[in-house]
Enzyme design. Structure first.
Site, PDB file in Angstrom:
ATOM      1  CE  LYS A   1      38.103  30.365  40.877  1.00 37.48           C
ATOM      2  NZ  LYS A   1      37.405  31.627  40.803  1.00 37.48           N
TER       3      LYS A   1
ATOM      4  CE  LYS B   1      33.110  37.370  53.312  1.00 42.67           C
ATOM      5  NZ  LYS B   1      34.412  37.091  53.882  1.00 42.67           N
TER       6      LYS B   1
ATOM      7  CE  LYS C   1      37.040  42.548  44.575  1.00 38.31           C
ATOM      8  NZ  LYS C   1      38.343  42.026  44.331  1.00 38.31           N
TER       9      LYS C   1
END
Ligand code: TRP
Length: 329
Positions: A111, A194, A197
């Site tokens: 982050k 996979k 989003k």
């Protein structure tokens, strides 16, 4: 019987990967274990959703869980922010978490790299809040994906540290719940990895049929095999894997045969795949919509979850206050 806790951040709709990866297994688990499933809306605040979206997202995921078969009578299904005991225990746990170890977690470092302008304290103490979610119910098992393993490791560490500090075996150290064979990894549509989003890569449980068709028709493929039984490119493997998950075996076998004999037309295969996905998601989407619109039912479900979750959480907070030495006059 295990005590199982699982939270999901309320940052948008669920996709087929969530369904086959976890949700379907939760429906089974609730029969065998004492399950606490909750929507982690506090966790979603680290990225500042706008106020309208925040509640809408919680409502959407709650509707999706219910539509998929989570039974609020069997499992304890609740919203994190409905449980005031969670922030209380979180505060207490924060006193036992070191800034250094929090700064060293991979997700925090990631982050710091990806959003350097918003390194808030909530991000730093994310693992403490997650640990709180888990230990507040004395969970023994937590179903986690690869990306959450470190957070679970931290949970065990915080639980152990608390126990050592106060010299008693109060919190169990939760273990990962392994779905084993039942864990289906759903590939995405963009040819790599996979379902996630990123734009166009995922099919959401609530996607309308035209949207599903469009996404599937755009899925990445290649120029087609030039010789029999040719090794498949990653993108092609993914399309076949999707078909294996949602379509009849004969359909899958038919297209595999077409591929192996170099006669495959990806357009036909995608059309079939889109149709089969639509057939699977159609009833689910209708159910989600109906539940989403049923304010009274959602209110009842949330109240039931809140009551059960608070009963369990309040016991823990009462014990912990006593262990720590907090005493009211
Ligand atoms: N951190 C988890 C995720 O991003 C969500 C979560 C919050 C969670 N609290 C939890 C998962 C407790 C399991 C148990 O996926």
């Amino acid at each position: 019987m295990e005590k199982v806790v699982s939270g999901i951040r309320s940052t948008g709709n669920l996709h087929l990967g969530n369904y086959y990866g976890a949700l379907r297994n939760f429906v089974r688990m609730q029969q065998e274990h004492e399950c606490y499933f909750f929507i982690a809306d506090y966790h979603s605040l680290t990225t500042y959703p706008n106020p309208e979206d925040l509640h809408g997202n919680v409502r959407q995921i709650l509707s999706e869980y219910l539509a998929a078969g989570i039974d609020p009578e069997k499992a304890t299904l609740y919203i994190q922010s409905d449980i005031p005991e969670i922030p209380e225990l979180y505060l207490l746990m924060n006193m036992n978490a070191y800034v250094g170890e929090l700064e060293r977690t991979t997700s925090f470092k990631e982050k710091v790299r990806s959003q350097p302008n918003n390194v808030n304290a909530g991000l730093l103490t994310y693992p403490v809040l997650m640990a709180t979610d888990i230990i507040i119910h004395h969970a023994s098992k937590v179903p986690v994906g690869k990306d959450q393993e470190q957070n679970l490791e931290m949970t065990r560490r915080f639980a152990r540290r608390f126990n050592n500090m106060y010299n008693q075996e109060y919190f169990p150290e939760p273990e990962p719940y392994n779905f084993g064979e039942d864990l289906v990894k759903v590939p995405g549509l963009d040819g790599s990895g996979k379902m996630g989003k990123t734009e166009g890569n995922a099919i959401y449980l609530s996607d309308e049929p035209q949207v599903i068709k469009k996404k599937v028709m755009k899925a990445v493929t290649d120029a087609g095999p030039t010789e029999p039984n040719q090794e498949m490119a990653e993108a092609i493997k993914n399309i076949f894997k999707l078909m294996e998950i949602v379509s009849e075996k004969e359909t899958y076998d038919y297209f595999l045969e077409q591929y192996n004999t170099t006669r495959i037309r990806y357009g036909d295969m995608k059309k079939q795949l889109a149709g089969d996905i639509i057939e699977f998601t159609d009833p689910l989407r209708e159910k989600i919509k109906a539940i989403y619109g049923d304010q009274e039912y959602l209110k009842k479900v949330a109240a039931m979850g809140r009551e059960k979750a608070r009963a369990s959480a309040a016991r823990t907070v009462r014990d912990v206050r006593k262990i720590i030495g907090i005493k009211s006059f």
